[in-house]
Write a protein that holds these residues in place. Sequence first.
Motif, PDB file in Angstrom:
ATOM      1  N   ALA A  18     -55.467  -5.532  54.802  1.00 30.90           N
ATOM      2  CA  ALA A  18     -55.693  -4.282  54.074  1.00 30.90           C
ATOM      3  C   ALA A  18     -55.497  -3.126  55.047  1.00 30.90           C
ATOM      4  O   ALA A  18     -56.450  -2.605  55.595  1.00 30.90           O
ATOM      5  N   PRO A  19     -54.224  -2.752  55.278  1.00 32.08           N
ATOM      6  CA  PRO A  19     -54.000  -1.654  56.212  1.00 32.08           C
ATOM      7  C   PRO A  19     -54.609  -0.359  55.681  1.00 32.08           C
ATOM      8  O   PRO A  19     -54.529  -0.064  54.496  1.00 32.08           O
ATOM      9  N   ILE A  20     -55.234   0.346  56.576  1.00 36.26           N
ATOM     10  CA  ILE A  20     -55.838   1.635  56.227  1.00 36.26           C
ATOM     11  C   ILE A  20     -55.076   2.707  56.996  1.00 36.26           C
ATOM     12  O   ILE A  20     -54.977   2.645  58.207  1.00 36.26           O
ATOM     13  N   PHE A  21     -54.512   3.629  56.282  1.00 38.79           N
ATOM     14  CA  PHE A  21     -53.812   4.711  56.946  1.00 38.79           C
ATOM     15  C   PHE A  21     -54.181   6.019  56.276  1.00 38.79           C
ATOM     16  O   PHE A  21     -54.553   6.050  55.110  1.00 38.79           O
ATOM     17  N   GLY A  22     -54.109   7.055  57.039  1.00 47.09           N
ATOM     18  CA  GLY A  22     -54.446   8.370  56.518  1.00 47.09           C
ATOM     19  C   GLY A  22     -53.363   9.362  56.862  1.00 47.09           C
ATOM     20  O   GLY A  22     -52.584   9.161  57.779  1.00 47.09           O
ATOM     21  N   THR A  23     -53.309  10.396  56.100  1.00 48.24           N
ATOM     22  CA  THR A  23     -52.318  11.435  56.340  1.00 48.24           C
ATOM     23  C   THR A  23     -52.852  12.753  55.816  1.00 48.24           C
ATOM     24  O   THR A  23     -53.760  12.782  54.989  1.00 48.24           O
ATOM     25  N   MET A  24     -52.278  13.812  56.316  1.00 45.54           N
ATOM     26  CA  MET A  24     -52.726  15.132  55.880  1.00 45.54           C
ATOM     27  C   MET A  24     -51.675  15.830  55.027  1.00 45.54           C
ATOM     28  O   MET A  24     -51.837  16.978  54.676  1.00 45.54           O
ATOM     29  N   SER A  25     -50.586  15.106  54.721  1.00 44.17           N
ATOM     30  CA  SER A  25     -49.572  15.749  53.888  1.00 44.17           C
ATOM     31  C   SER A  25     -48.934  14.736  52.946  1.00 44.17           C
ATOM     32  O   SER A  25     -48.878  13.540  53.240  1.00 44.17           O
ATOM     33  N   LEU A  26     -48.461  15.214  51.844  1.00 37.41           N
ATOM     34  CA  LEU A  26     -47.777  14.372  50.868  1.00 37.41           C
ATOM     35  C   LEU A  26     -46.505  13.793  51.465  1.00 37.41           C
ATOM     36  O   LEU A  26     -46.175  12.629  51.226  1.00 37.41           O
TER      37      LEU A  26
END
Length: 78
Positions: A18-26
């Motif tokens: 279950a990779p968890i990734f985050g981002t601040m832009s679309l």
Amino acid sequence: MFGVGCIAWSMAQDIVTAPIFGTMSLKHLQDLLGAISITLTPEDRKYLRNLINQSLSLVTDKSLPIVEPTNRAVTGSR
């Protein structure tokens, strides 16, 4: 595109991940979702597994898991 490769590798494993990734832009999210369209060959997976094991061999803490070809993590001496 390093993140895309990491996600593609994670998705190619035979175990549940279950990779968890985050981002601040679309835009970044759309780029990361590009990992869905990447198919790693067995040679790609072997190459990446070898890189991981080489990196782990540099770590002094020998209690860390070793990535085995069976895609199961084991602990123990190297």
